[in-house]
Design an enzyme around this catalytic site. Structure first.
Site, short mmCIF file in Angstrom:
data_model
loop_
_atom_site.label_atom_id
_atom_site.label_comp_id
_atom_site.label_asym_id
_atom_site.label_seq_id
_atom_site.Cartn_x
_atom_site.Cartn_y
_atom_site.Cartn_z
N ASP A 130 0.79 -1.46 0.36
CA ASP A 130 -0.53 0.08 -0.48
C ASP A 130 0.71 1.29 -0.46
OD1 ASP A 130 0.72 -0.26 1.90
OD2 ASP A 130 -1.27 -0.77 3.65
N ASN A 150 -7.47 -1.97 14.00
CA ASN A 150 -8.92 -2.04 14.27
C ASN A 150 -9.05 -3.29 12.96
OD1 ASN A 150 -8.32 -0.95 11.43
ND2 ASN A 150 -9.01 -0.13 11.15
N HIS A 184 -7.35 -3.50 10.44
CA HIS A 184 -6.90 -3.56 8.41
C HIS A 184 -6.25 -4.88 8.25
CE1 HIS A 184 -4.81 0.37 8.82
NE2 HIS A 184 -3.91 -0.33 9.29
N GLU A 237 -9.62 -1.04 5.12
CA GLU A 237 -10.83 -1.00 6.21
C GLU A 237 -11.47 -2.08 6.32
OE1 GLU A 237 -8.55 1.03 8.16
OE2 GLU A 237 -7.31 2.88 7.54
C1 GLP Z 1 -0.38 0.16 8.31
C2 GLP Z 1 -0.46 -0.08 7.54
C3 GLP Z 1 -0.23 -1.99 7.28
C4 GLP Z 1 0.33 -1.99 9.03
C5 GLP Z 1 -0.71 -1.93 10.49
C6 GLP Z 1 -0.19 -2.06 11.10
O1 GLP Z 1 -2.00 1.32 8.47
N1 GLP Z 1 -1.46 0.20 6.03
O2 GLP Z 1 0.22 -2.05 6.15
O3 GLP Z 1 0.41 -3.50 8.91
O4 GLP Z 1 -0.51 -0.56 10.06
O5 GLP Z 1 1.40 -1.05 11.18
P1 GLP Z 1 2.47 -1.34 13.07
O6 GLP Z 1 3.14 -2.55 12.36
O7 GLP Z 1 2.68 0.02 12.52
O8 GLP Z 1 1.49 -1.01 14.17
#
Ligand code: GLP
Length: 242
Positions: free
Chosen positions: A68, A135, A137, A142
């Site tokens: 992404d 959440n 995702h 989402e």
């Molecule tokens: C982001 C990304 C995800 C990621 C998630 C968790 O929003 N789009 O791909 O898995 O958040 O991030 P973190 O590993 O910093 O908690």
């Protein structure tokens, strides 16, 4: 349910396991296709991969896709996933074929189609490495997203904007939209590893694994994948029934 759950003693153990799994894949198939993710959770895994590369593991013929990207951030913006991945991984490997959705493309829908086509052109992804949002995702899919979603432009959930504001100067600076691969894009990978560490992920992990498959928790769609492993530390696993 075919999802495997592994709990590890620490984030470092998870990173080692995930990094070694990727390294094994690359050794067995130097032309493999990896799907990687941004966020802070996989960074230790990337450090491990950089270490393995310095010991001789080559990624020269590997193709990489990134999950992404924020809409509107240039590839050298400090919080763009493009820059994060370059700084933590790509700049330290010999990988040449790197695909990251372009959040500044003139035609974002066309960029999404191009990205899906690039995945199809290499016959799909061998392994996606995923994190999870608090959440539920995965990538930027989402709550509410559908199982047949593909790479597309999405609006970020307010909870995601709040969670990710820790990386920006202020909440106002967090982009409101992103390009993300879809749930269907992810589920087509031959293998999936999802990493989660810390108590802030415990609820999402519980919903993803102990609840029914539901758009309310996008990670729950992974229950339908034939080869998906959740790598959890004790805190992330704390709400699961032993
Ligand atoms: C982001 C990304 C995800 C990621 C998630 C968790 O929003 N789009 O791909 O898995 O958040 O991030 P973190 O590993 O910093 O908690």
């Amino acid at each position: 349910m075919s999802v495997q759950i592994q709990t590890h003693r620490s984030a470092e153990h998870i990173a080692r396991y995930a990094g070694d799994s990727i390294a094994d894949l690359v050794r067995n198939d130097p032309e493999c296709v990896l799907g990687l993710s941004s966020g802070s959770t996989p960074l230790q895994t990337y450090r491990h991969l950089v270490g393995l590369h310095s010991e001789g593991l080559s990624f020269r013929d590997v193709t990489v896709f990134n999950l992404d990207e924020y809409v509107g951030l240039s590839s050298d913006h400090p919080q763009s996933y493009h820059r994060t991945m370059s700084e933590h991984l790509f700049d330290h490997l010999d990988v040449e074929q790197i695909h990251i959705p372009d959040g500044q493309a003139e035609d974002l829908d066309l960029e999404c189609l191009r990205f899906e086509q690039a995945i199809a052109d290499v016959d799909g992804v061998d392994l996606w490495l995923l994190g999870i949002g608090s959440n539920g995702h995965i990538a930027f899919n989402e709550p509410g997203c559908s199982a047949d979603s593909r790479t597309r432009v999405v609006d970020l959930a307010p909870s995601t904007i709040t969670a990710n504001s820790r990386f920006f100067d202020s909440q106002e600076d967090v982009p409101r939209q992103a390009l993300t691969v879809g749930i269907a894009t992810i589920l087509e990978a031959r293998r999936i590893l999802l990493l989660a560490t810390g108590g802030s992920k415990a609820e999402a992990i519980c919903e993803a694994l102990a609840g029914a498959v539901s758009p309310d928790c996008p990670a729950s769609y992974l229950q339908d994948h034939p080869d998906c492993t959740f790598l959890l530390d004790d805190e992330a696993a704390s709400l699961l029934n032993p």
